[in-house]
Enzyme design. Structure first.
Site, PDB file in Angstrom:
ATOM      1  N   ALA A 240       0.470  -8.327  14.762  1.00  0.00           N
ATOM      2  CA  ALA A 240       0.675  -8.676  16.059  1.00  0.00           C
ATOM      3  C   ALA A 240       0.788  -7.405  16.988  1.00  0.00           C
ATOM      4  O   ALA A 240       1.776  -6.660  16.562  1.00  0.00           O
ATOM      5  CB  ALA A 240       1.622  -9.602  16.269  1.00  0.00           C
TER       6      ALA A 240
ATOM      7  N   ARG B 173      32.043  10.437   8.619  1.00  0.00           N
ATOM      8  CA  ARG B 173      31.408   9.118   9.428  1.00  0.00           C
ATOM      9  C   ARG B 173      30.550   9.137  10.318  1.00  0.00           C
ATOM     10  O   ARG B 173      29.957   8.045  11.037  1.00  0.00           O
ATOM     11  CB  ARG B 173      32.567   8.053   9.299  1.00  0.00           C
TER      12      ARG B 173
ATOM     13  N   ARG C  61      16.041  -3.221  14.731  1.00  0.00           N
ATOM     14  CA  ARG C  61      16.375  -4.216  15.720  1.00  0.00           C
ATOM     15  C   ARG C  61      15.242  -5.413  15.654  1.00  0.00           C
ATOM     16  O   ARG C  61      15.557  -6.574  16.170  1.00  0.00           O
ATOM     17  CB  ARG C  61      16.289  -3.534  17.236  1.00  0.00           C
ATOM     18  N   SER C  62      14.006  -5.061  15.145  1.00  0.00           N
ATOM     19  CA  SER C  62      12.932  -6.015  15.143  1.00  0.00           C
ATOM     20  C   SER C  62      12.076  -6.088  13.648  1.00  0.00           C
ATOM     21  O   SER C  62      11.856  -4.979  13.501  1.00  0.00           O
ATOM     22  CB  SER C  62      11.758  -5.799  16.303  1.00  0.00           C
TER      23      SER C  62
ATOM     24  N   ASN D 147       9.202  -0.666   5.190  1.00  0.00           N
ATOM     25  CA  ASN D 147      10.498  -0.238   5.710  1.00  0.00           C
ATOM     26  C   ASN D 147      11.559   0.132   4.596  1.00  0.00           C
ATOM     27  O   ASN D 147      12.041   1.176   4.401  1.00  0.00           O
ATOM     28  CB  ASN D 147      10.929  -0.924   6.911  1.00  0.00           C
TER      29      ASN D 147
ATOM     30  N   CYS E  21      11.126   0.022  16.020  1.00  0.00           N
ATOM     31  CA  CYS E  21      11.839  -0.785  15.388  1.00  0.00           C
ATOM     32  C   CYS E  21      13.067  -0.795  14.373  1.00  0.00           C
ATOM     33  O   CYS E  21      13.986  -1.438  14.396  1.00  0.00           O
ATOM     34  CB  CYS E  21      10.499  -1.820  14.901  1.00  0.00           C
TER      35      CYS E  21
ATOM     36  N   HIS F  93       0.820  -1.335  -0.077  1.00  0.00           N
ATOM     37  CA  HIS F  93       0.095   0.010  -0.027  1.00  0.00           C
ATOM     38  C   HIS F  93       0.905   1.233  -0.069  1.00  0.00           C
ATOM     39  O   HIS F  93       1.330   1.830   0.933  1.00  0.00           O
ATOM     40  CB  HIS F  93      -0.735  -0.086   1.455  1.00  0.00           C
TER      41      HIS F  93
ATOM     42  N   ILE G 264       9.170 -14.230  11.160  1.00  0.00           N
ATOM     43  CA  ILE G 264       7.995 -14.526  10.701  1.00  0.00           C
ATOM     44  C   ILE G 264       7.065 -14.907  11.698  1.00  0.00           C
ATOM     45  O   ILE G 264       7.152 -15.909  12.413  1.00  0.00           O
ATOM     46  CB  ILE G 264       8.115 -15.637   9.529  1.00  0.00           C
TER      47      ILE G 264
END
Length: 266
Positions: free
Chosen positions: A265, A129, A169-170, A180, A149, A54, A211
């Site tokens: 979730a 950097r 991270r998740s 993302n 996340c 979407h 998953i």
């Protein structure tokens, strides 16, 4: 010419080799720790084609972050509901991504606009950097509806091309990660345009890549589909990265397979 499919390859890898784990939501996952995907942004815009993403939600969410906003009302006014599950009755989410990007609080009471600072650094010292934007503000995580996340990202310039690496991270691989990838690829294009650079790579680095157990059938369906060529991104010229509107961003020649629904979730 073969189509690069790092996302689908990761889905397959976690399906085949992931470790069964419990999780905060009580849903259960199959998980793998530590993985990297690379996308050459000059070769197409990395919007997943094995299911329809979407794009309206992707674009409006990024514009919402860039506004420094953390209330879902603006998203809802534009028909985007992806953050509703975590919002308070007043629509508030606490000091999440947009607040940290645009108004990171300092001990002195001042605030840092990390996006503006990153853009200035791309222009003044492209070899730096230290060009990092972080949403992971440890002191304010308890006030956030959901800890970040996609926690922080770094810009890198070589041969006049801007690359971006994200650390997530998740990673909810089926529902979240396609958003993302597209969101940060779009941000990289926008930053490059403002800095007078071409685009290089978007590099996604994941921590807990998982998953959910109630997404396994959907993932199997997605992996049964033949990937199609990536679309192209067309950006209208704007004087500031904060001036972009939805109408300024066009994704052309996007020909995905049908969308696949799955529960979130929370």
């Amino acid at each position: 010419m073969p189509i690069d499919t790092p996302y689908e390859d990761l889905l397959r890898l976690v399906t085949e080799r992931g470790t069964p784990k419990s999780d905060r939501t009580g849903t259960g996952t199959r998980s793998l720790f530590g993985h990297q995907m690379r996308y050459d942004l000059s070769a197409g815009f990395p919007l997943i084609t094995t299911k329809k993403v979407h794009t309206k939600s992707v674009i409006y969410e990024l514009l919402w972050f860039l506004r420094g906003d953390s209330n879902v009302r603006w998203l809802q006014e534009h028909g985007v509901t992806i953050w509703d599950e975590w919002a308070s009755e007043t629509g508030d989410l606490g000091p999440i991504y947009g607040v940290q990007w645009r108004s990171w609080p300092t001990p002195s009471g001042e605030h840092i606009d990390q996006i503006s600072s990153a853009l200035e650094l791309l222009k003044s010292d492209p070899d730096s950097r230290r060009n990092i934007v972080s949403a992971w503000n440890v002191g304010e995580i308890p006030q956030m509806a959901l800890p970040p996340c996609h926690a922080f990202f770094q810009f890198y310039v070589a041969d006049g091309k801007l690359s971006c690496q994200l650390y997530q991270r998740s990673a909810d691989l089926f529902l979240g990660v396609p958003f993302n990838i597209a969101s940060y690829a779009l941000l990289t294009h926008m930053m490059a345009a403002q800095a007078g650079l071409d685009v290089g790579e978007f590099i996604w680095t994941g921590g807990d890549c998982h998953i959910y157990d109630n997404h396994t059938e959907q993932v199997a369906l997605q992996l049964s589909r033949e990937p199609r060529p990536y679309p192209e991104l067309v950006l209208a010229p704007r004087d500031s990265i904060f001036d972009y509107t939805y109408e300024d961003i066009a994704i052309v020649n996007y020909d995905p397979h049908p969308a696949i629904k799955a529960p979130v979730a929370v």
